[in-house]
Enzyme design. Structure first.
Site: not given
Ligand code: CTP
Length: 413
Positions: A223-226
């Site tokens: 995933t990512n940091h959003s």
């Protein structure tokens, strides 16, 4: 480069609410005490607040409490002639920008639904042309009584907004439906009516928010940091401006906005399906989500066990949702993308604007303090084919409204 100078600060919020008149109708329920807090919040926002109580309500909270908080006489008895208006209820009804009846007892709901106006509260409500919001609060069985439900349905049909009661511990200690929501929630219902001109009324807006998750095995994902804060702010602001909002969201950490249709997704593929199936009917699509560009080529059926050797995961491309929307954009539809960059911010965003056939793109730099993932502020440059607008550092809600100002102007061109 244009400089945006119209921000949605707290001062701006007050400016928009100043002089608005809100009527609070309080009926006999223990939840009446919570309305004192709501009256306080509204007066702090410079709204003019008038409280109308049923006689039963006065057994739960003293009118003096409301009079002190609102600086206006609390209205209970239709035949009290000792104060400012000649025909009290008609004058107030004309002046009101929004009416909230909370807590609304089964009795008051029944009266209004059946056209009975026999006290200050019910006569005023009956004479009000503005939006009326009703927050039922009662015992679980009373709330589910078919007569009460039919009355609620009837009010809904007549355009009354019904605030669904919460589930939880009720005044008698039972667990059930019928708890009045907290004043902060009720405040949002009122704000939706009176805050901001409804420049997006009749528009369907789809917003994406948060991070997609790409499964590796049943336990792990990429995933990512959003955190979804920017997308949530856009969805909430669009709803306040009258739009019918669909919010397609992945992994998020922010408080979920009210007044939107939620569509929860897991992966980029799920988001592609959700967005493309809803897209044809949308007037405006804003893609604030951080979508994975790659996903594991294969998802293991079983948990991948560790070994002493290295492990590589082969990745394959996901579909570019925004690119697809740009290719299939219908006439008059407005498409807004986001570009979070670490270098060459404006050049990269301009290239994406053209490549994805967008109407506007919101560019920000991960390297700038006060912009990017997780923070409550953002520093955005909005780029259209006509030029760039620098929004400067502002809260994400302010930035959302600034972006919507630009979109709204386009819808009215
Ligand atoms: N986006 C999308 N689908 C993808 C990837 C991105 O819809 N598979 C959208 C994002 O929601 C955002 C915009 O495209 O609105 C730009 O995303 P970004 O990751 O910055 O751009 P990419 O096109 O992926 O380009 P690059 O990776 O080269 O920066």
């Amino acid at each position: 480069m244009l400089k945006y100078n119209c921000t949605y600060t707290y001062e701006r919020l007050i400016e928009m609410l100043k002089g608005k008149t809100v009527l609070l109708g309080v009926s006999g329920s223990i939840a009446a005490y919570k309305i004192a807090n709501l009256a306080r919040m509204l007066t702090k926002l410079h709204c003019e607040v008038h409280v109308l109580m049923t006689e039963n309500a006065a057994n739960f909270i003293h009118p003096l409490t409301f009079e002190t908080l609102t600086q206006h006489k609390c209205l209970i008895d239709t035949f009290d002639r000792n104060f400012e208006y000649s025909v009290e209820h008609v004058a107030l009804a004309k002046k009101a920008d929004a009416v909230l009846i909370a807590p609304a007892s089964a009795n008051v709901i029944g009266k209004i639904a059946n056209g009975i106006a026999d006290d200050m509260l019910t006569t005023t409500v009956m004479a009000c042309p503005c939006k009326k919001i009703i927050s039922p609060a009662m015992n679980h069985n009373m709330f589910h009584n078919p007569i009460v439900q039919e009355n609620i349905e009837k009010l809904r049909r007549y355009g009354y907004e019904i605030v669904a009661p919460d589930h939880g511990m009720l005044a008698n200690g039972d667990d059930g439906d019928g708890r009045m929501p907290e004043p902060e929630i009720l405040l949002k219902y009122i704000l939706r009516e009176i805050y901001h001109e409804k420049d997006l009324a009749g528009k369907k807006v789809l917003v994406t928010a948060g991070a997609t998750r790409e499964a590796i095995d049943p336990v792990r994902y990429i995933t990512n940091h959003s955190t979804g804060k920017m997308g949530f702010a856009l969805a909430e602001a669009a709803a306040y401006r009258g739009a019918e909002v669909t919010l397609v969201y992945g992994k998020t950490e922010a408080e979920f906005p009210m007044f939107v249709k939620p569509v929860s997704i897991f992966s980029a593929e799920d988001m592609f399906n959700a967005v493309t199936s809803a897209a044809p009917e949308q007037d405006i699509i804003i893609k604030a989500a951080a979508v994975a560009d790659y996903r594991p080529a294969e998802i293991a059926d079983e948990k991948i066990k560790k070994s002493d050797s290295e492990l590589s995961i082969k990745l394959e491309r996901t579909k570019d949702i925004l690119g697809h929307l740009g290719e299939h954009k219908r006439d008059g539809q407005i498409l807004c993308g986001f570009a979070m960059e670490t270098s060459n911010v404006i050049e990269n965003a301009e290239e994406k604007l053209k490549r994805k056939n967008l109407d506007l793109i919101c560019a920000n730099s991960l390297r700038q303090e006060g912009a990017g993932f997780g923070s409550d502020t953002n520093i955005i440059t909005v780029i259209t084919k006509d030029g760039k607008t620098e929004l400067g550092k502002m809260t994400k809600f302010e930035a959302a409204n600034a972006i919507l100002d630009i979109i709204s102007a386009k819808t009215h061109q």
